[in-house]
Design an enzyme around this catalytic site. Structure first.
Site, PDB file in Angstrom:
ATOM      1  N   LYS A   9     -15.191   4.697   5.766  1.00 53.95           N
ATOM      2  CA  LYS A   9     -13.794   4.621   6.428  1.00 53.95           C
ATOM      3  C   LYS A   9     -13.947   5.356   7.688  1.00 53.95           C
ATOM      4  O   LYS A   9     -14.323   6.717   7.593  1.00 53.95           O
ATOM      5  CB  LYS A   9     -12.691   5.120   5.566  1.00 53.95           C
ATOM      6  CG  LYS A   9     -12.488   3.640   4.697  1.00 53.95           C
ATOM      7  CD  LYS A   9     -10.978   3.647   4.451  1.00 53.95           C
ATOM      8  CE  LYS A   9     -10.226   2.769   5.342  1.00 53.95           C
ATOM      9  NZ  LYS A   9      -8.902   2.596   4.970  1.00 53.95           N
ATOM     10  N   GLU A  38       0.777  -1.109   0.048  1.00 58.76           N
ATOM     11  CA  GLU A  38       0.059   0.039  -0.038  1.00 58.76           C
ATOM     12  C   GLU A  38       0.944   1.313  -0.014  1.00 58.76           C
ATOM     13  O   GLU A  38       2.068   1.108   0.743  1.00 58.76           O
ATOM     14  CB  GLU A  38      -0.783   0.193   1.325  1.00 58.76           C
ATOM     15  CG  GLU A  38      -1.926  -0.882   1.401  1.00 58.76           C
ATOM     16  CD  GLU A  38      -2.781  -0.738   2.685  1.00 58.76           C
ATOM     17  OE1 GLU A  38      -2.747   0.179   3.414  1.00 58.76           O
ATOM     18  OE2 GLU A  38      -3.437  -1.635   3.005  1.00 58.76           O
TER      19      GLU A  38
END
Ligand SMILES: *[C@@H]1O[C@H](CO)[C@@H](O)[C@H](O)[C@H]1NC(C)=O
Ligand SMILES: *[C@@H]1O[C@H](CO)[C@@H](O)[C@H](O)[C@H]1NC(C)=O
Ligand SMILES: *[C@@H]1O[C@H](CO)[C@@H](O)[C@H](O)[C@H]1NC(C)=O
Ligand SMILES: *[C@@H]1O[C@H](CO)[C@@H](O)[C@H](O)[C@H]1NC(C)=O
Length: 340
Positions: free
Chosen positions: A316, A262
């Site tokens: 999120k 990531e």
């Protein structure tokens, strides 16, 4: 016929070499689904293809994503969430997981890595509860893969965060923290034994907002003209090499590769989070990762890298920036006009 034989071999070798180059250089994108306005999984797979994105990191529920990937040629990382690590301490459960998610799909889906747990760390309050379960889960999933004779094709690994490190600067001084080394060393040794890479989530953004006085924006965005005093041209390489040096210090000579599982930059919601900065970061990161530069400590080849993330994810939790890491809007248009 004999006269043509070398020619075919030659063409075959060219095609193979070409495919290997494509394979090594393709940029991946993480497909997170924490939004209530995202396209269907089938549409997302089409969007990857339409944009020549050849690699995907998937998150739970992967049982929904795997069927959509059949026949797609997209290379995938299957992420096993931390909440499932404890149950995988049972070898039978690991066998079941591997059968359902790998053996049943591997003929039609290019499964490259199984990522057992994400950012599990003794010094991260959000994930420290999973520490006792990671090594048994990794061991069992590896054994299940080996039993299925898939050990050369599918590599079993885990993703770490740089919070495991004590010092990261200058990179050659880097080492794991005293209170994390006992946890991470046996994991790295297991990976080494199985020729598996380690995955690391590398976020220059958080390095920048954590210390904006010493870490300048150009250094974090790959736009600084001169290397810093330690010789590093950008924060991404310095962070990545700090993990390489820490591994060297922990286990001695090794050829473990780090996959950047990531990396990303948010477009709004916090310090330095602008569309302009994010566009610069992703564009430069792709250019750099695909080049043969590598890093100072591991020069000469592309860096396997997955951008975080495919979409802005409005559900999120945490800092506002968490909702703005997408490279696409939920309506499938690009935020930054990136060429992958
Ligand atoms: C994808 O790759 C193909 C073949 O190289 C090319 O023709 C096409 O323009 C690319 N599409 C995008 C969106 O980059
Ligand atoms: C994590 O937990 C420890 C011990 O309970 C506490 O001292 C520390 O402040 C916590 N850290 C964060 C970031 O919440
Ligand atoms: C690769 O390295 C060269 C020499 O240091 C540098 O000039 C160039 O900008 C680098 N390119 C990328 C894409 O990182
Ligand atoms: C897609 O969404 C973005 C962000 O909301 C918006 O700016 C853009 O105009 C939309 N594009 C289309 C084609 O709907």
């Amino acid at each position: 016929m004999m006269a043509y034989f070398p020619f075919f071999v030659f063409v075959g070798m060219l095609v193979l070499t070409y495919l290997q180059i494509i394979d090594a250089q393709g940029i991946g994108v993480c497909y997170g689904k924490n939004g209530n306005d995202l396209p269907s999984t089938i549409d997302v797979v089409s969007l990857y293809k339409a944009n020549n994105i050849t690699k995907m990191k998937t998150y739970d529920p992967i049982s929904e994503t795997l069927p959509a990937l059949k026949g797609s040629e997209i290379e995938v990382i299957l992420d096993i969430p931390n909440s499932q690590l404890q149950s995988l301490g049972d070898p039978q459960q690991a066998d079941n997981w591997v059968t359902s998610n790998v053996v049943n799909y591997v003929q039609q889906v290019k499964i490259k890595y199984i990522n057992v747990g994400n950012e599990v760390s003794p010094v991260n309050n959000a994930t420290s509860q999973f520490v006792p379960f990671l090594l048994p889960a990794l061991t069992n999933v590896q054994q299940s893969i080996t039993k299925s004779s898939l050990q050369d094709q599918v590599k079993v690994t885990t993703a770490i965060e740089t919070g495991l490190l004590a010092t990261t600067y200058p990179p050659p001084q880097s080492a794991f923290r005293e209170d994390t080394i006992g946890f991470i060393k046996p994991i790295i040794e297991l990976l080494k034994q199985n020729n598996a890479p380690l995955q690391a989530n590398i976020y220059p953004y958080f390095g920048y907002i954590g210390d904006p006085v010493h870490v300048t924006l150009p250094y974090a965005l790959f736009t600084q003209e001169q290397p810093d005093p330690s010789g590093y041209p950008n924060l991404f390489d310095a962070m990545l090499d700090s993990v390489y040096y820490a591994i060297d210090k922990a286990i001695g000579e090794n050829n473990i590769e780090i996959v950047v599982s990531e990396s990303g930059w948010p477009s709004e919601g916090g310090l330095g989070a602008t569309v302009e900065n994010a566009a610069t970061f992703y564009t430069k990161l792709i250019e750099h990762a695909k080049s043969n530069n590598g890093t100072l400590h591991r020069p000469g080849k592309p860096i396997q890298t997955y951008l975080f993330a495919m979409f802005d994810e409005n559900l999120k939790i945490g800092a506002e920036t968490e909702k703005h890491f997408g490279v696409f809007h939920p309506n499938k248009t690009q935020k930054y006009n990136i060429t992958f």
